[in-house]
Design an enzyme around this catalytic site. Structure first.
Site, PDB file in Angstrom:
ATOM      1  N   ARG A   4      31.396  41.652  30.243  1.00 50.91           N
ATOM      2  CA  ARG A   4      32.062  42.479  31.242  1.00 50.91           C
ATOM      3  C   ARG A   4      33.134  41.729  32.013  1.00 50.91           C
ATOM      4  O   ARG A   4      34.180  42.288  32.311  1.00 50.91           O
ATOM      5  CB  ARG A   4      31.064  43.182  32.159  1.00 50.91           C
ATOM      6  CG  ARG A   4      30.344  42.347  33.141  1.00 50.91           C
ATOM      7  CD  ARG A   4      28.997  42.925  33.444  1.00 50.91           C
ATOM      8  NE  ARG A   4      28.113  42.657  32.338  1.00 50.91           N
ATOM      9  CZ  ARG A   4      27.196  43.493  31.891  1.00 50.91           C
ATOM     10  NH1 ARG A   4      27.015  44.639  32.440  1.00 50.91           N
ATOM     11  NH2 ARG A   4      26.432  43.145  30.874  1.00 50.91           N
ATOM     12  N   THR A   5      32.930  40.459  32.318  1.00 52.04           N
ATOM     13  CA  THR A   5      33.930  39.758  33.129  1.00 52.04           C
ATOM     14  C   THR A   5      35.238  39.599  32.351  1.00 52.04           C
ATOM     15  O   THR A   5      36.318  39.886  32.861  1.00 52.04           O
ATOM     16  CB  THR A   5      33.388  38.379  33.579  1.00 52.04           C
ATOM     17  OG1 THR A   5      32.144  38.588  34.246  1.00 52.04           O
ATOM     18  CG2 THR A   5      34.343  37.674  34.505  1.00 52.04           C
ATOM     19  N   ARG A  29      36.466  30.632  32.427  1.00 46.56           N
ATOM     20  CA  ARG A  29      35.004  30.555  32.505  1.00 46.56           C
ATOM     21  C   ARG A  29      34.597  29.330  31.715  1.00 46.56           C
ATOM     22  O   ARG A  29      35.044  29.129  30.577  1.00 46.56           O
ATOM     23  CB  ARG A  29      34.359  31.815  31.926  1.00 46.56           C
ATOM     24  CG  ARG A  29      32.862  31.651  31.767  1.00 46.56           C
ATOM     25  CD  ARG A  29      32.154  32.936  31.475  1.00 46.56           C
ATOM     26  NE  ARG A  29      32.056  33.772  32.653  1.00 46.56           N
ATOM     27  CZ  ARG A  29      31.203  34.793  32.780  1.00 46.56           C
ATOM     28  NH1 ARG A  29      30.384  35.093  31.792  1.00 46.56           N
ATOM     29  NH2 ARG A  29      31.178  35.512  33.878  1.00 46.56           N
ATOM     30  N   LYS A  88      37.492  21.605  18.902  1.00 51.39           N
ATOM     31  CA  LYS A  88      37.972  20.493  18.069  1.00 51.39           C
ATOM     32  C   LYS A  88      38.047  19.209  18.880  1.00 51.39           C
ATOM     33  O   LYS A  88      38.606  18.216  18.425  1.00 51.39           O
ATOM     34  CB  LYS A  88      39.361  20.828  17.511  1.00 51.39           C
ATOM     35  CG  LYS A  88      39.377  22.055  16.613  1.00 51.39           C
ATOM     36  CD  LYS A  88      40.774  22.284  16.071  1.00 51.39           C
ATOM     37  CE  LYS A  88      40.844  23.559  15.244  1.00 51.39           C
ATOM     38  NZ  LYS A  88      42.208  23.912  14.918  1.00 51.39           N
ATOM     39  N   HIS A  93      31.114  32.119  41.155  1.00 57.10           N
ATOM     40  CA  HIS A  93      31.670  33.255  40.401  1.00 57.10           C
ATOM     41  C   HIS A  93      32.324  34.161  41.451  1.00 57.10           C
ATOM     42  O   HIS A  93      31.819  35.233  41.777  1.00 57.10           O
ATOM     43  CB  HIS A  93      30.522  33.964  39.669  1.00 57.10           C
ATOM     44  CG  HIS A  93      30.937  34.945  38.633  1.00 57.10           C
ATOM     45  ND1 HIS A  93      32.255  35.335  38.428  1.00 57.10           N
ATOM     46  CD2 HIS A  93      30.193  35.661  37.728  1.00 57.10           C
ATOM     47  CE1 HIS A  93      32.280  36.215  37.440  1.00 57.10           C
ATOM     48  NE2 HIS A  93      31.055  36.429  37.007  1.00 57.10           N
TER      49      HIS A  93
HETATM   50  C1  NCD Z   1      26.863  36.834  35.508  1.00 56.85           C
HETATM   51  C2  NCD Z   1      27.401  35.496  35.025  1.00 56.85           C
HETATM   52  O1  NCD Z   1      27.886  35.383  33.915  1.00 56.85           O
HETATM   53  O2  NCD Z   1      27.313  34.597  35.828  1.00 56.85           O
HETATM   54  N1  NCD Z   1      27.317  37.932  34.780  1.00 56.85           N
HETATM   55  C3  NCD Z   1      28.563  38.437  34.985  1.00 56.85           C
HETATM   56  O3  NCD Z   1      29.529  37.730  35.163  1.00 56.85           O
HETATM   57  N2  NCD Z   1      28.658  39.783  35.041  1.00 56.85           N
HETATM   58  C4  NCD Z   1      25.404  36.835  35.684  1.00 56.85           C
HETATM   59  C5  NCD Z   1      24.513  36.576  34.492  1.00 56.85           C
HETATM   60  O4  NCD Z   1      24.948  36.200  33.408  1.00 56.85           O
HETATM   61  O5  NCD Z   1      23.305  36.743  34.673  1.00 56.85           O
END
Ligand code: NCD
Length: 311
Positions: A57-58, A107, A85, A135
């Site tokens: 989703r992110t 990320r 690599k 986050h």
């Molecule tokens: C979270 C994450 O990746 O930190 N999810 C997200 O970004 N929607 C929480 C999780 O993975 O539990």
């Protein structure tokens, strides 16, 4: 427009920055309800989504946000990037800089990686989640959703339940709630709390049932099995019994209390399926707000672009 060029930790933002992002997201939310959901605002700007840890989703939310603002959005995922690599983060940063990109959303499994990236490139950086650390856009979309559902933020009590020790969501949400005058309470067994829970900046409770009647929001976290060694409690069933949100527990909470979750949800563990599908759970509203909030962060960091506005 914001007091910071990057959004890496939620603490990079002042209270006024947070409110500016939430208010700007309101107008983008309206755009997302139109039939044609596109603005020319960031036309000609290049945004790279560098996702070196799994994400559904992110990453999708950032990509949709960039496209709705007409930016050129490029996705790079872990397996498709040169990091597999052996390229260092610094070299990746310099390479992306040389392509003249304007904004990178990153990320990474290591806490601090987005800060390193920001230090060695001119582009703006948004942290899309770094290890167990932060986050920040998740916290912003959560504030937006709470404000939308309950009308305000100040004075609300938000219980954050579950794997606090491993959660970057909690790492950003606790200071975000404090910045806007809400009261965070972390609720977890001692094995899911950090060694020094006093440094979290939140009240701590070991019992969900004890604090349930005080909560305006119950924010349920996924157990981060991928970040812990072994099971931090005797069984998932026992965890669900003491820390899961289910219909019986919901019946004892305030009638207006909302249930939130950042996703992905483990139904039957932190939230029972009937609660997850009930109107008391606002998980899909969080996802929906996520696009508008990410549009707002991109728009504000990139100075609003050369043409078009949110209105
Ligand atoms: C979270 C994450 O990746 O930190 N999810 C997200 O970004 N929607 C929480 C999780 O993975 O539990």
């Amino acid at each position: 427009m914001l007091s910071t060029p990057n959004i890496i930790d939620i603490q990079d933002l002042t209270e006024s920055d947070i409110i500016t992002i939430l208010d700007t997201a309101e107008s983008f939310k309206e755009v997302n309800e139109r039939r044609i959901k596109k603005l020319p605002t960031l036309r000609g700007r290049t945004i790279i989504n560098l996702f070196l840890e799994p994400s559904t989703r992110t990453r999708t939310s950032f990509e949709i946000a960039a496209k709705r603002l007409s930016a050129d959005a490029v996705n790079m995922t872990g397996s498709a990037s040169a990091t597999v690599k052996g390229e260092s983060l610094r070299d990746t940063a310099q390479t992306l800089s040389a392509m003249a990109c304007d904004l990178i959303v990153v990320r990474h499994k290591y806490a601090g990686a987005p800060r390193v990236l920001a230090e060695c490139m001119d582009a703006h950086v948004i942290n899309g989640g770094d290890g167990r650390h932060q986050h920040p856009t998740q916290a912003l979309l959560d504030l937006f959703t709470i404000r939308q559902e309950l009308g305000h933020l100040e004075g609300l009590t938000v219980g954050i339940v579950g794997d606090i020790a491993n959660s970057r969501v909690a790492g950003s949400l606790i200071p975000a709630l404090r910045a806007v005058g809400a009261r965070p309470i972390v609720i977890a067994p001692p094995t899911l709390l950090p060694a020094r829970p006093d440094v979290l900046g939140a009240e701590v409770s070991y019992s969900l049932d004890d604090v349930l009647p005080d909560l305006d929001v119950a924010y349920m976290l996924r157990i981060q099995m991928e970040r812990s060694e072994g099971m931090p409690f005797p069984s998932l069933r026992e965890y669900a019994r003491f820390y899961g949100m289910n219909a019986a527990r919901l019946a004892k909470a305030r009638p207006e209390m909302k249930v939130m979750h950042p996703g992905p949800m483990n139904r039957g563990v932190e939230v029972s399926s009937d609660v997850a599908d009930s109107p008391r759970a606002i998980v899909l509203d969080q996802v929906n707000s996520g696009v508008a909030v990410r549009m707002a962060t991109m728009y504000l960091l990139l100075g609003g672009g050369d043409s078009g506005t949110a209105s």
